[in-house]
Design an enzyme around this catalytic site. Structure first.
Site, PDB file in Angstrom:
ATOM      1  N   LYS A   1       0.831  -1.208   0.000  1.00 35.88           N
ATOM      2  CA  LYS A   1       0.000   0.000   0.000  1.00 35.88           C
ATOM      3  C   LYS A   1       0.867   1.260   0.000  1.00 35.88           C
ATOM      4  O   LYS A   1       0.625   2.178  -0.776  1.00 35.88           O
ATOM      5  CB  LYS A   1      -0.919   0.027   1.247  1.00 35.88           C
ATOM      6  CG  LYS A   1      -1.874  -1.147   1.348  1.00 35.88           C
ATOM      7  CD  LYS A   1      -2.819  -1.023   2.539  1.00 35.88           C
ATOM      8  CE  LYS A   1      -2.125  -1.049   3.894  1.00 35.88           C
ATOM      9  NZ  LYS A   1      -1.547  -2.351   4.262  1.00 35.88           N
TER      10      LYS A   1
ATOM     11  N   ARG B   1      -9.334   1.018   8.976  1.00 35.56           N
ATOM     12  CA  ARG B   1      -8.999  -0.360   9.315  1.00 35.56           C
ATOM     13  C   ARG B   1     -10.130  -1.045  10.076  1.00 35.56           C
ATOM     14  O   ARG B   1      -9.993  -2.215  10.418  1.00 35.56           O
ATOM     15  CB  ARG B   1      -7.745  -0.379  10.187  1.00 35.56           C
ATOM     16  CG  ARG B   1      -6.444  -0.678   9.428  1.00 35.56           C
ATOM     17  CD  ARG B   1      -5.342  -0.546  10.438  1.00 35.56           C
ATOM     18  NE  ARG B   1      -4.128  -1.240  10.185  1.00 35.56           N
ATOM     19  CZ  ARG B   1      -3.040  -0.694   9.631  1.00 35.56           C
ATOM     20  NH1 ARG B   1      -3.065   0.518   9.154  1.00 35.56           N
ATOM     21  NH2 ARG B   1      -1.927  -1.394   9.542  1.00 35.56           N
TER      22      ARG B   1
ATOM     23  N   ARG C   1      11.868  -6.480   4.423  1.00 35.01           N
ATOM     24  CA  ARG C   1      11.922  -5.023   4.603  1.00 35.01           C
ATOM     25  C   ARG C   1      12.743  -4.687   5.855  1.00 35.01           C
ATOM     26  O   ARG C   1      13.572  -3.775   5.827  1.00 35.01           O
ATOM     27  CB  ARG C   1      10.497  -4.474   4.747  1.00 35.01           C
ATOM     28  CG  ARG C   1      10.413  -3.026   5.200  1.00 35.01           C
ATOM     29  CD  ARG C   1       9.021  -2.460   5.029  1.00 35.01           C
ATOM     30  NE  ARG C   1       8.104  -2.856   6.081  1.00 35.01           N
ATOM     31  CZ  ARG C   1       6.785  -2.654   6.056  1.00 35.01           C
ATOM     32  NH1 ARG C   1       6.227  -2.083   5.016  1.00 35.01           N
ATOM     33  NH2 ARG C   1       6.021  -3.025   7.054  1.00 35.01           N
TER      34      ARG C   1
ATOM     35  N   ARG D   1      11.519  -1.216  11.549  1.00 36.37           N
ATOM     36  CA  ARG D   1      10.334  -0.818  12.305  1.00 36.37           C
ATOM     37  C   ARG D   1      10.180  -1.745  13.488  1.00 36.37           C
ATOM     38  O   ARG D   1      10.370  -2.945  13.370  1.00 36.37           O
ATOM     39  CB  ARG D   1       9.092  -0.955  11.400  1.00 36.37           C
ATOM     40  CG  ARG D   1       8.799   0.262  10.578  1.00 36.37           C
ATOM     41  CD  ARG D   1       7.688   0.026   9.595  1.00 36.37           C
ATOM     42  NE  ARG D   1       6.456  -0.475  10.193  1.00 36.37           N
ATOM     43  CZ  ARG D   1       5.285  -0.496   9.550  1.00 36.37           C
ATOM     44  NH1 ARG D   1       5.203  -0.043   8.313  1.00 36.37           N
ATOM     45  NH2 ARG D   1       4.207  -0.971  10.131  1.00 36.37           N
TER      46      ARG D   1
ATOM     47  N   ARG E   1      -0.558  -8.567  13.693  1.00 34.63           N
ATOM     48  CA  ARG E   1      -1.040  -7.629  12.671  1.00 34.63           C
ATOM     49  C   ARG E   1      -1.888  -8.340  11.622  1.00 34.63           C
ATOM     50  O   ARG E   1      -2.891  -7.798  11.157  1.00 34.63           O
ATOM     51  CB  ARG E   1       0.148  -6.912  12.010  1.00 34.63           C
ATOM     52  CG  ARG E   1       0.722  -5.823  12.896  1.00 34.63           C
ATOM     53  CD  ARG E   1       2.167  -5.545  12.584  1.00 34.63           C
ATOM     54  NE  ARG E   1       2.365  -4.851  11.324  1.00 34.63           N
ATOM     55  CZ  ARG E   1       3.536  -4.804  10.692  1.00 34.63           C
ATOM     56  NH1 ARG E   1       4.596  -5.424  11.194  1.00 34.63           N
ATOM     57  NH2 ARG E   1       3.654  -4.138   9.580  1.00 34.63           N
TER      58      ARG E   1
HETATM   59  P1  AMP Z   1       1.008   0.581   9.182  1.00 39.46           P
HETATM   60  O1  AMP Z   1       2.198   1.437   8.955  1.00 39.46           O
HETATM   61  O2  AMP Z   1      -0.185   1.010   8.373  1.00 39.46           O
HETATM   62  O3  AMP Z   1       1.308  -0.889   9.017  1.00 39.46           O
HETATM   63  O4  AMP Z   1       0.560   0.779  10.711  1.00 39.46           O
HETATM   64  C1  AMP Z   1       1.430   0.450  11.777  1.00 39.46           C
HETATM   65  C2  AMP Z   1       0.630   0.297  13.067  1.00 39.46           C
HETATM   66  O5  AMP Z   1      -0.012   1.532  13.399  1.00 39.46           O
HETATM   67  C3  AMP Z   1      -0.510  -0.716  13.023  1.00 39.46           C
HETATM   68  O6  AMP Z   1      -0.056  -2.039  13.269  1.00 39.46           O
HETATM   69  C4  AMP Z   1      -1.415  -0.190  14.136  1.00 39.46           C
HETATM   70  O7  AMP Z   1      -0.893  -0.480  15.413  1.00 39.46           O
HETATM   71  C5  AMP Z   1      -1.303   1.314  13.939  1.00 39.46           C
HETATM   72  N1  AMP Z   1      -2.310   1.819  12.970  1.00 39.46           N
HETATM   73  C6  AMP Z   1      -2.064   2.384  11.748  1.00 39.46           C
HETATM   74  N2  AMP Z   1      -3.188   2.761  11.142  1.00 39.46           N
HETATM   75  C7  AMP Z   1      -4.198   2.411  11.986  1.00 39.46           C
HETATM   76  C8  AMP Z   1      -5.618   2.519  11.915  1.00 39.46           C
HETATM   77  N3  AMP Z   1      -6.231   3.052  10.843  1.00 39.46           N
HETATM   78  N4  AMP Z   1      -6.342   2.060  12.984  1.00 39.46           N
HETATM   79  C9  AMP Z   1      -5.743   1.530  14.060  1.00 39.46           C
HETATM   80  N5  AMP Z   1      -4.408   1.385  14.181  1.00 39.46           N
HETATM   81  C10 AMP Z   1      -3.632   1.821  13.160  1.00 39.46           C
END
Ligand code: AMP
Length: 192
Positions: free
Chosen positions: A13, A88, A127, A139, A150
């Protein structure tokens, strides 16, 4: 043109969002990036979400909806929003619809990047290894335990959005296993 990129962690994404920003002057709104920025800036909210994120769980709807509202209200001129990693949950999806409606806008497409879990695990662990090899830090949530959480959170809380947007007539599914350029081409075809 306002779009959502939907798909599990590691589906690509962020990569596709960045291409759309470069090519179409769209604005990428990644709640993951916003939350990571909040963590490093040491805000109260950053402290609050750090442990949740490291475990791979979702932070509260209230927090992420607040972050998105703030960004929508302050955005300048652009070719549309790309929602990356948001919504989400179904509550977030409803909130997004309402926020856009308040601005006299709507969602044009929800683009699902379809992948399989084996590829996700390889991509995410790859990654992490790449970031370390480049002298950076992986990360905190790119490790196997957090990844399992996740993925589970994705299937339990986020994948129902595929049905939700399908029912609204907004869903477009593309093969996320193709090369970055091929996926970008499929998205471009859907948008034009
Ligand atoms: P990402 O970079 O999109 O993989 O997000 C990393 C982490 O941030 C996720 O595993 C969640 O803990 C938190 N997170 C990101 N976006 C959301 C969202 N829309 N709702 C809830 N938690 C989020």
């Amino acid at each position: 043109m306002n779009i959502i990129l939907l798909g599990p962690p590691g589906a690509g994404k962020g990569t596709q969002a960045r291409k759309l920003v470069d090519e179409r002057h769209m604005i990428q709104l990644s709640t993951g990036d916003m939350l990571r920025a909040a963590r490093t800036s040491g805000t109260d909210m950053g402290h609050k979400v750090a442990a949740v994120m490291d475990r791979g769980e979702l932070v509260t709807d209230e927090i992420v909806i607040g972050l998105i509202r703030e960004q929508l209200e302050t955005a300048g001129d652009h070719g549309g929003f790309i929602f990356d990693g948001f919504p989400r949950t179904l509550a977030q999806a409803d909130a997004l619809g309402e926020l856009l409606a308040e601005m006299g806008q709507s969602l044009d497409h929800a683009i699902e990047l379809q992948v399989n879990d084996d590829v996700l695990v390889q991509r995410i662990l790859g990654r992490a290894a790449e970031m370390v090899a480049a002298g950076g830090q992986a990360r905190a949530d790119d490790n196997e335990d957090s990844l399992k959480t996740r993925l589970l959170a994705y299937y339990k809380q986020t994948s129902p959005l595929i049905g939700y947007y399908h029912a609204k007539g907004d869903l477009i599914s593309v093969d996320g296993l193709a090369s970055v350029d091929e996926v970008a081409a499929s998205i471009a075809k859907a948008l034009d």
